[in-house]
Scaffold this motif. Structure first.
Motif, PDB file in Angstrom:
ATOM      1  N   UNK A  30       0.843  -1.183   0.000  1.00  0.00           N
ATOM      2  CA  UNK A  30       0.000   0.000   0.000  1.00  0.00           C
ATOM      3  C   UNK A  30       0.886   1.243   0.000  1.00  0.00           C
ATOM      4  N   UNK A  31       0.387   2.300  -0.585  1.00  0.00           N
ATOM      5  CA  UNK A  31       1.080   3.589  -0.577  1.00  0.00           C
ATOM      6  C   UNK A  31       0.065   4.636  -0.132  1.00  0.00           C
ATOM      7  N   UNK A  32       0.338   5.274   1.002  1.00  0.00           N
ATOM      8  CA  UNK A  32      -0.602   6.279   1.483  1.00  0.00           C
ATOM      9  C   UNK A  32       0.008   7.075   2.618  1.00  0.00           C
ATOM     10  N   UNK A  33       0.118   8.393   2.541  1.00  0.00           N
ATOM     11  CA  UNK A  33      -0.216   9.189   1.373  1.00  0.00           C
ATOM     12  C   UNK A  33       0.979   9.338   0.445  1.00  0.00           C
ATOM     13  N   UNK A  34       0.751  10.050  -0.654  1.00  0.00           N
ATOM     14  CA  UNK A  34       1.812  10.419  -1.582  1.00  0.00           C
ATOM     15  C   UNK A  34       1.882  11.936  -1.620  1.00  0.00           C
ATOM     16  N   UNK A  35       3.071  12.456  -1.910  1.00  0.00           N
ATOM     17  CA  UNK A  35       3.178  13.905  -1.941  1.00  0.00           C
ATOM     18  C   UNK A  35       4.298  14.385  -2.834  1.00  0.00           C
ATOM     19  N   UNK A  36       4.209  15.638  -3.189  1.00  0.00           N
ATOM     20  CA  UNK A  36       5.269  16.327  -3.940  1.00  0.00           C
ATOM     21  C   UNK A  36       5.805  17.462  -3.080  1.00  0.00           C
ATOM     22  N   UNK A  37       7.119  17.591  -3.068  1.00  0.00           N
ATOM     23  CA  UNK A  37       7.807  18.667  -2.383  1.00  0.00           C
ATOM     24  C   UNK A  37       8.745  19.326  -3.388  1.00  0.00           C
ATOM     25  N   UNK A  38       9.212  20.515  -3.046  1.00  0.00           N
ATOM     26  CA  UNK A  38      10.187  21.168  -3.912  1.00  0.00           C
ATOM     27  C   UNK A  38      11.198  21.936  -3.076  1.00  0.00           C
ATOM     28  N   UNK A  39      12.359  22.111  -3.659  1.00  0.00           N
ATOM     29  CA  UNK A  39      13.414  22.861  -2.985  1.00  0.00           C
ATOM     30  C   UNK A  39      14.107  23.752  -3.999  1.00  0.00           C
ATOM     31  N   UNK A  40      13.976  25.053  -3.785  1.00  0.00           N
ATOM     32  CA  UNK A  40      14.641  26.036  -4.618  1.00  0.00           C
ATOM     33  C   UNK A  40      16.024  26.321  -4.038  1.00  0.00           C
ATOM     34  N   UNK A  41      16.956  26.828  -4.872  1.00  0.00           N
ATOM     35  CA  UNK A  41      18.305  27.126  -4.385  1.00  0.00           C
ATOM     36  C   UNK A  41      18.276  28.070  -3.188  1.00  0.00           C
ATOM     37  N   UNK A  52      -4.185  11.327  -0.722  1.00  0.00           N
ATOM     38  CA  UNK A  52      -4.361  10.052  -0.030  1.00  0.00           C
ATOM     39  C   UNK A  52      -4.806   8.990  -1.023  1.00  0.00           C
ATOM     40  N   UNK A  53      -4.819   7.737  -0.555  1.00  0.00           N
ATOM     41  CA  UNK A  53      -5.249   6.650  -1.420  1.00  0.00           C
ATOM     42  C   UNK A  53      -6.689   6.855  -1.881  1.00  0.00           C
ATOM     43  N   UNK A  54      -7.475   7.463  -1.018  1.00  0.00           N
ATOM     44  CA  UNK A  54      -8.868   7.712  -1.368  1.00  0.00           C
ATOM     45  C   UNK A  54      -9.086   8.914  -2.246  1.00  0.00           C
ATOM     46  N   UNK A  55      -8.011   9.673  -2.502  1.00  0.00           N
ATOM     47  CA  UNK A  55      -8.120  10.790  -3.422  1.00  0.00           C
ATOM     48  C   UNK A  55      -8.248  12.160  -2.778  1.00  0.00           C
ATOM     49  N   UNK A  56      -8.170  12.235  -1.456  1.00  0.00           N
ATOM     50  CA  UNK A  56      -8.210  13.549  -0.805  1.00  0.00           C
ATOM     51  C   UNK A  56      -6.903  14.284  -1.049  1.00  0.00           C
ATOM     52  N   UNK A  57      -7.021  15.550  -1.414  1.00  0.00           N
ATOM     53  CA  UNK A  57      -5.839  16.320  -1.794  1.00  0.00           C
ATOM     54  C   UNK A  57      -5.637  17.529  -0.894  1.00  0.00           C
ATOM     55  N   UNK A  58      -4.399  17.994  -0.887  1.00  0.00           N
ATOM     56  CA  UNK A  58      -4.023  19.184  -0.128  1.00  0.00           C
ATOM     57  C   UNK A  58      -2.946  19.907  -0.920  1.00  0.00           C
ATOM     58  N   UNK A  59      -3.059  21.236  -1.008  1.00  0.00           N
ATOM     59  CA  UNK A  59      -2.107  22.025  -1.799  1.00  0.00           C
ATOM     60  C   UNK A  59      -1.567  23.183  -0.967  1.00  0.00           C
ATOM     61  N   UNK A  60      -0.343  23.574  -1.270  1.00  0.00           N
ATOM     62  CA  UNK A  60       0.169  24.792  -0.678  1.00  0.00           C
ATOM     63  C   UNK A  60      -0.531  25.976  -1.324  1.00  0.00           C
TER      64      UNK A  60
END
Length: 119
Positions: A30-41, A52-60
């Protein structure tokens, strides 16, 4: 052994679009949750979006309304559709996930993919 492999980064002009992918491989239960991060110089790594696996999302707040996170559970892959890109979106983007292998849960990072927004 779990691996997260990103793809889809590159150079794009302001206002353009890119789609990042993150494919997870290994003996995954199983994979839960998944996310994207970023790092600028010169900056700390920051959260971009999670799902989440169920499709709930969160954004900056910085990307809300421009970026969309999605996932394909059957393929153990998740995506970040980035529209309306701005120069300040330039960063190395990393995927991250909590992955269950057997009865063990671990947190994993991808190697990062460069996104450069410039004219």
């Amino acid at each position: 052994q779990v691996q997260l492999v990103e793809s889809g980064g590159g150079l794009v002009q302001p206002g353009g679009s890119l789609r990042l992918s993150c494919a997870a491989s290994g003996s995954i239960v199983n994979i839960n949750p998944m996310g994207w991060y970023r790092q600028a110089p010169g900056k700390q790594r920051e959260l971009v979006a999670t799902i989440t696996r169920g499709g709930s999302t969160n954004y900056s707040d910085a990307v809300k309304g421009r970026f969309t996170i999605s996932r394909d559970n059957a393929k153990n892959t998740f995506y970040l559709q980035m529209n309306g890109l701005k120069p300040e979106d330039t960063a190395v983007y990393y995927c991250n996930a909590d992955v269950q292998v057997g009865l063990r849960l671990g947190n994993y990072w991808g190697q990062g993919t460069q996104v450069t927004v410039s004219s």
